[in-house]
Motif scaffolding. Structure first.
Motif, PDB file in Angstrom:
ATOM      1  N   PRO A  92       0.815  -1.217   0.000  1.00  0.00           N
ATOM      2  CA  PRO A  92       0.000   0.000   0.000  1.00  0.00           C
ATOM      3  C   PRO A  92       0.848   1.266   0.000  1.00  0.00           C
ATOM      4  CG  PRO A  92       0.049  -0.991   2.193  1.00  0.00           C
ATOM      5  CD  PRO A  92       0.723  -1.967   1.272  1.00  0.00           C
ATOM      6  N   VAL A  93       0.321   2.294  -0.647  1.00  0.00           N
ATOM      7  CA  VAL A  93       0.987   3.592  -0.691  1.00  0.00           C
ATOM      8  C   VAL A  93       1.283   4.085   0.717  1.00  0.00           C
ATOM      9  CG1 VAL A  93       0.624   6.030  -1.234  1.00  0.00           C
ATOM     10  CG2 VAL A  93       0.116   4.291  -2.953  1.00  0.00           C
ATOM     11  N   SER A  94       0.360   3.869   1.625  1.00  0.00           N
ATOM     12  CA  SER A  94       0.511   4.371   2.988  1.00  0.00           C
ATOM     13  C   SER A  94       1.736   3.789   3.689  1.00  0.00           C
ATOM     14  CB  SER A  94      -0.744   4.049   3.810  1.00  0.00           C
ATOM     15  OG  SER A  94      -0.981   2.644   3.838  1.00  0.00           O
ATOM     16  N   MET A  95       2.136   2.563   3.329  1.00  0.00           N
ATOM     17  CA  MET A  95       3.270   1.940   3.995  1.00  0.00           C
ATOM     18  C   MET A  95       4.571   2.659   3.649  1.00  0.00           C
ATOM     19  SD  MET A  95       4.030  -0.571   6.104  1.00  0.00           S
ATOM     20  CE  MET A  95       5.210   0.535   6.863  1.00  0.00           C
ATOM     21  N   MET A  96       4.844   2.869   2.373  1.00  0.00           N
ATOM     22  CA  MET A  96       6.073   3.545   1.997  1.00  0.00           C
ATOM     23  C   MET A  96       6.039   5.021   2.374  1.00  0.00           C
ATOM     24  SD  MET A  96       9.137   3.345   0.997  1.00  0.00           S
ATOM     25  CE  MET A  96       9.117   1.596   0.611  1.00  0.00           C
ATOM     26  N   ALA A  97       4.855   5.643   2.323  1.00  0.00           N
ATOM     27  CA  ALA A  97       4.748   7.028   2.777  1.00  0.00           C
ATOM     28  C   ALA A  97       5.121   7.132   4.246  1.00  0.00           C
ATOM     29  CB  ALA A  97       3.332   7.555   2.538  1.00  0.00           C
ATOM     30  N   SER A  98       4.694   6.153   5.041  1.00  0.00           N
ATOM     31  CA  SER A  98       5.032   6.128   6.454  1.00  0.00           C
ATOM     32  C   SER A  98       6.534   5.938   6.663  1.00  0.00           C
ATOM     33  CB  SER A  98       4.262   5.011   7.161  1.00  0.00           C
ATOM     34  OG  SER A  98       4.666   4.881   8.502  1.00  0.00           O
ATOM     35  N   ILE A  99       7.156   5.083   5.862  1.00  0.00           N
ATOM     36  CA  ILE A  99       8.595   4.865   5.968  1.00  0.00           C
ATOM     37  C   ILE A  99       9.351   6.158   5.661  1.00  0.00           C
ATOM     38  CG2 ILE A  99      10.567   3.655   4.943  1.00  0.00           C
ATOM     39  CD1 ILE A  99       8.864   1.965   6.824  1.00  0.00           C
ATOM     40  N   CYS A 100       8.953   6.853   4.608  1.00  0.00           N
ATOM     41  CA  CYS A 100       9.610   8.115   4.258  1.00  0.00           C
ATOM     42  C   CYS A 100       9.441   9.141   5.372  1.00  0.00           C
ATOM     43  CB  CYS A 100       9.052   8.654   2.941  1.00  0.00           C
ATOM     44  SG  CYS A 100       9.510   7.667   1.481  1.00  0.00           S
ATOM     45  N   ASP A 101       8.269   9.157   6.010  1.00  0.00           N
ATOM     46  CA  ASP A 101       8.044  10.069   7.127  1.00  0.00           C
ATOM     47  C   ASP A 101       8.921   9.693   8.320  1.00  0.00           C
ATOM     48  OD1 ASP A 101       6.183  11.507   5.684  1.00  0.00           O
ATOM     49  OD2 ASP A 101       4.436  10.505   6.572  1.00  0.00           O
ATOM     50  N   GLN A 102       9.022   8.398   8.602  1.00  0.00           N
ATOM     51  CA  GLN A 102       9.869   7.951   9.713  1.00  0.00           C
ATOM     52  C   GLN A 102      11.328   8.311   9.487  1.00  0.00           C
ATOM     53  OE1 GLN A 102       9.172   3.810  11.039  1.00  0.00           O
ATOM     54  NE2 GLN A 102       7.234   3.898   9.916  1.00  0.00           N
ATOM     55  N   LEU A 103      11.772   8.189   8.247  1.00  0.00           N
ATOM     56  CA  LEU A 103      13.159   8.521   7.924  1.00  0.00           C
ATOM     57  C   LEU A 103      13.381  10.020   7.859  1.00  0.00           C
ATOM     58  CD1 LEU A 103      13.795   5.887   5.115  1.00  0.00           C
ATOM     59  CD2 LEU A 103      14.907   5.924   7.348  1.00  0.00           C
ATOM     60  N   GLN A 104      12.309  10.799   7.831  1.00  0.00           N
ATOM     61  CA  GLN A 104      12.369  12.248   7.688  1.00  0.00           C
ATOM     62  C   GLN A 104      12.949  12.665   6.338  1.00  0.00           C
ATOM     63  OE1 GLN A 104      14.459  13.472  11.292  1.00  0.00           O
ATOM     64  NE2 GLN A 104      12.557  13.623  12.381  1.00  0.00           N
TER      65      GLN A 104
END
Length: 562
Positions: A218-230
């Protein structure tokens, strides 16, 4: 470790890439790779000339001869295999290097149950060194790198995302590419995975969670990873902290960037003191250094390298610790390697020792490679460049090198025992004293004393730029056909109206940005205001504002009236 909370991803056990159908995937950039017996394959990054440098897929164990021909046609030089030992049947191709980097490294092999969020949290928290090693293998690939796990979804997705973020790719494109994976697995893999999930997780909610983990992207998963990595800079900090070298980072960016294009953040003359002391009782240049990233973000500038041309301290060697901490924070924040030379105020040995303790490099090499350029670090702290250093420079500039000396991993001082520089490409010289004198009569005598010897050393070489400091005012010139850029000071500026025989300074920090590209050189000096002294503010594109009247339109109207 209880793997049930993080379990899962790409087809544990016997789930391989193969399948019997055609695996076709279309990349976000429109590229397409068709293999008869490998699913989820696509080109995700290309060089400026259109050639791929990063490809992802499921495991290529069952490639046909025709598939192998397509693989070679893509220019693949390196395959990065992220699977666990015993997972699948690794295939080795003649002339292509396979780099195994198991990511999970769990006793039971790849996890079979769990949640999608759980496996990503596990990888990021506990497998940073392995992720950095995989990204480093991509960076080191002389041609295209093919990254795969079992079905090419999560381990592959995370490594590819980290590599692309570090290289400077757009975040949304990375998210969109990840979302393709779940729908590109191939019918054979889906059938096999469904059967395995029914066996491994028969009850709810574990069955639904595991099914999502194994098959969805899901798009939300990679979006969350990018947010976590800042974002990109956070990804760079994460990778560097876990073992990626600055050379590998530069190589990644070089793959993604225009050939021959280089952006340098150029700082000089910090003159830092040890608290409670301040320069002239009021100035701490490290306050200004801390604000540089905000200025660059406002300008939408992302440097490939940070160059500091000397006078790191004013006189107290205890200040070196503060300097190297500030510069390392700057490097980490911008995700750009540091290149530092000493000035006449520096104690070369003390500076090198202090900086070495706060970087991954104990002793800096004399040369530093980034984006196809070689930055040669020269010690002019005594006002001249030593004859042996000039001899080494001449050899580096004119003779082919046996190895790559551009393995700089952080801050470094020249003038130490070091490796020879890499050769064969355009060069940039970095020193404290400019070989071209200042316009100010009181400063003309403090230019490089043996400029003629430097001219002889670089004669006939492909030197594109000379970077210096020392004058405390910005200046550009030309030295035997080579542009010279002198950066202003991060501590105080030289008063240009002081008069003959006077040297005066006034508060004010500034830095330079040098941009080298096929079209030429652009130099921008950026004065820094540490107070709010805005005189006016108008929207971008406004043709008329205080002090800048646009007269072209009225003159046309006047001509018509006549």
């Amino acid at each position: 470790m209880d793997t049930s909370v993080m379990n899962g991803s790409e087809g544990a056990g016997g789930t391989g890439a193969g399948g019997t159908g055609t695996g076709t995937a279309t990349a976000a950039d429109g590229g397409e790779v068709r293999f008869e017996r490998c699913s989820n394959a696509r080109v995700v990054e290309r060089r400026d000339d259109g050639s791929p440098w990063l490809i992802r897929s499921a495991a290529p164990d069952d490639l046909t001869d025709a598939d192998e021909a397509r693989l070679r046609g893509l220019g693949v030089s390196t395959i990065v295999d992220l699977r666990e030992p015993g997972e699948g049947h690794p295939r080795h191709f003649r002339g292509i290097t396979t780099v195994p980097v198991p990511i999970y490294r769990l006793e039971g092999g790849a996890p079979r149950t769990g949640t999608l969020e759980g496996i990503y949290a596990f990888m990021l928290r506990h497998r940073g060194a392995d992720l950095a090693r995989a990204v480093g293998a991509i960076a080191d690939a002389p041609g295209a790198a093919l990254v795969h796990c079992s079905i090419g979804k999560d381990r592959t997705g995370l490594v590819v995302a980290l590599a692309r973020l570090a290289a400077g790719s757009a975040q949304q494109g990375i998210i969109d590419d990840y979302a393709l994976s779940g729908g590109r697995l191939g019918d054979a893999i889906r059938r096999r995975t469904l059967e395995e999930v029914d066996q491994d997780a028969p009850g709810e909610p574990e069955h639904s969670d595991t099914l999502r983990m194994r098959l969805d992207s899901p798009v939300s998963m990679m979006a969350s990873i990018c947010d976590q990595l800042q974002g990109p800079q956070g990804a760079v900090r994460y990778l560097l902290r876990n073992g990626l070298t600055q050379t590998q980072l530069a190589a990644l960016r070089g793959k993604c960037a225009s050939a021959g294009r280089l952006t340098i953040l150029h700082l000089s003359d910090l003159h830092a003191e040890q608290p409670p002391a301040r320069l002239f009782g009021r100035i701490d240049s490290l306050d200004a250094v801390a604000k540089v990233p905000d200025y660059l973000r406002s300008l939408a500038v992302r440097p490939d390298a940070i160059v500091v041309t000397g006078d790191l301290i004013h006189h107290d060697v205890r200040a070196y610790r503060r300097v190297c901490e500030a510069l390392q924070r700057l490097s980490d924040d911008l995700g750009a390697p540091l290149c530092v030379v000493p000035g006449n105020h520096d104690d070369v040995d003390a500076a090198a020792d202090a900086l070495g303790r706060y970087t991954t490099a104990a002793v800096a090499p004399q040369s530093f490679g980034v984006r196809g350029y070689t930055l040669h670090l020269l010690d002019s702290s005594e006002g001249y460049i030593a004859p042996e250093a000039l001899a080494g420079l001449r050899k580096s500039l004119h003779a082919p090198c046996a190895g790559d000396g551009a393995d700089q991993d952080g801050v470094g001082l020249s003038g130490r025992d070091s490796a020879s520089g890499n050769c064969g490409g355009p060069s940039i010289l970095v020193m404290h004293h400019s070989p071209v004198g200042s316009l100010m009569p009181s400063l003309r005598h403090i230019a490089l004393h043996n400029a003629d010897a430097l001219a002889d050393a670089i004669s006939g070489a492909d030197v594109r730029l000379i970077l210096a400091g020392h004058f405390h005012h910005a200046m550009q010139g030309v030295f035997h056909g080579v542009p010279v850029c002198v950066a202003p000071s991060m501590a105080y500026e030289q008063r240009m109206d002081a008069g003959t025989g006077l040297v005066e300074g006034r508060s004010g920090a500034a830095f330079s940005i040098e941009e080298l590209g096929p079209e030429g050189l652009r130099v921008t000096t950026v004065p820094m205001s540490l107070a709010d002294d805005t005189l006016f503010s108008v929207p971008a594109g406004t043709s008329t504002h205080p002090g800048h009247q646009h007269h072209s339109r009225p003159s046309v109207e006047l001509a018509a009236a006549r």
